[in-house]
Scaffold this active site. Structure first.
Site, PDB file in Angstrom:
ATOM      1  NE  ARG A   1      -3.991  -1.099  10.387  1.00 46.59           N
ATOM      2  CZ  ARG A   1      -2.904  -0.591   9.802  1.00 46.59           C
ATOM      3  NH1 ARG A   1      -2.956   0.595   9.250  1.00 46.59           N
ATOM      4  NH2 ARG A   1      -1.789  -1.272   9.755  1.00 46.59           N
TER       5      ARG A   1
ATOM      6  NE  ARG B   1       6.513  -0.176  10.017  1.00 41.38           N
ATOM      7  CZ  ARG B   1       5.296  -0.283   9.485  1.00 41.38           C
ATOM      8  NH1 ARG B   1       5.073   0.174   8.262  1.00 41.38           N
ATOM      9  NH2 ARG B   1       4.321  -0.835  10.162  1.00 41.38           N
TER      10      ARG B   1
ATOM     11  NE  ARG C   1       2.403  -4.424  11.279  1.00 39.20           N
ATOM     12  CZ  ARG C   1       3.494  -4.233  10.528  1.00 39.20           C
ATOM     13  NH1 ARG C   1       4.652  -4.726  10.910  1.00 39.20           N
ATOM     14  NH2 ARG C   1       3.421  -3.553   9.421  1.00 39.20           N
TER      15      ARG C   1
ATOM     16  NE  ARG D   1       7.649  -3.180   5.904  1.00 41.65           N
ATOM     17  CZ  ARG D   1       6.346  -2.930   5.810  1.00 41.65           C
ATOM     18  NH1 ARG D   1       5.758  -2.906   4.638  1.00 41.65           N
ATOM     19  NH2 ARG D   1       5.626  -2.715   6.898  1.00 41.65           N
TER      20      ARG D   1
ATOM     21  CE  LYS E   1      -2.079  -0.981   3.929  1.00 41.49           C
ATOM     22  NZ  LYS E   1      -1.463  -2.252   4.344  1.00 41.49           N
TER      23      LYS E   1
END
Ligand code: AMP
Length: 214
Positions: free
Chosen positions: A88, A161, A172, A127, A13
């Site tokens: 969400r 992160r 998550r 990432r 996203k």
């Protein structure tokens, strides 16, 4: 134009939103980015959100809808909005409807990036981003061309992160399945949902999104 990008963590996203910003001058409204900035700045919201985010759980609906309202006001009426990571929950979807209506905006598209959850853990845990300009990289799929130097800005510091570890990622995803996926039927009933294969090459995903938004 106002669009929502929906999909579990790691679906792409943020990457796709950034591309739409570059191509169309739209504004990316990422509650995750806003919350991370609040945590970094040590604001009252940041202090409240920090531990919740580290566990991979959801921050309260009031907080996120509040910051989205402020951002919409700050960006003015002209630019289109790309909602990335918001709404969400069902309560957030209802708040967004009101926030948009109050500002004379309508929701044009909800784009769901469909992905294979097993592949997501690998995508997410690998990432990292340039600490200076925010460009995204990946241990396996996209290293900087010159090791240790950002392709875009030449920066030499990178960051990860704290919630991009395997255990938090699983929480998550569970949150996505339990609370976020159930809001899709609401938008489907309005006839504005398009599903796109988020496992395709990034450029292909962008091309599919472009087709939707025309
Ligand atoms: P993201 O960058 O979208 O993956 O968000 C990172 C974390 O920020 C999430 O795991 C949540 O803890 C929090 N967060 C971001 N957006 C929302 C939202 N719309 N509602 C609740 N919590 C959120």
């Amino acid at each position: 134009m106002n669009i929502i990008l929906l999909g579990p963590p790691g679906a792409g996203k943020g990457t796709q939103a950034q591309r739409l910003v570059e191509r169309h001058g739209m504004r990316q409204l990422s509650t995750g980015d806003m919350l991370r900035a609040a945590v970094k700045a040590g604001t009252p919201i940041g202090l409240q959100a920090k531990a919740v985010m580290e566990r991979g759980e959801l921050v309260s609906d009031e907080i996120v809808s509040g910051i989205i309202g402020e951002e919409l006001d700050a960006m003015g009426p002209d630019a289109g909005a790309i909602f990335d990571g918001y709404p969400r929950t069902e309560a957030q979807a209802m708040s967004l409807e009101k926030l948009l209506a109050d500002r004379g905006r309508t929701l044009d598209h909800v784009i769901e990036l469909e992905v294979d959850e097993d592949a997501l853990v690998e995508r997410i845990t690998g990432r990292f981003t340039c600490a200076t300009c925010g460009k995204g990289y990946h241990d396996k799929f996209e290293q900087p061309k010159l090791p240790g130097t950002c392709d875009k800005c030449g920066g030499t510091e990178f960051k990860r992160r704290p919630d991009d570890n395997a255990e938090t990622v699983r929480t998550r995803m569970a949150e996505y399945r339990a609370k976020t996926a159930p809001i899709l039927p609401y938008y489907e009933a309005k006839g504005i949902v398009t599903r796109i294969n988020g496992m395709a090459e990034m450029d292909e995903v962008t091309a599919e999104i472009e087709k939707v938004i025309g």
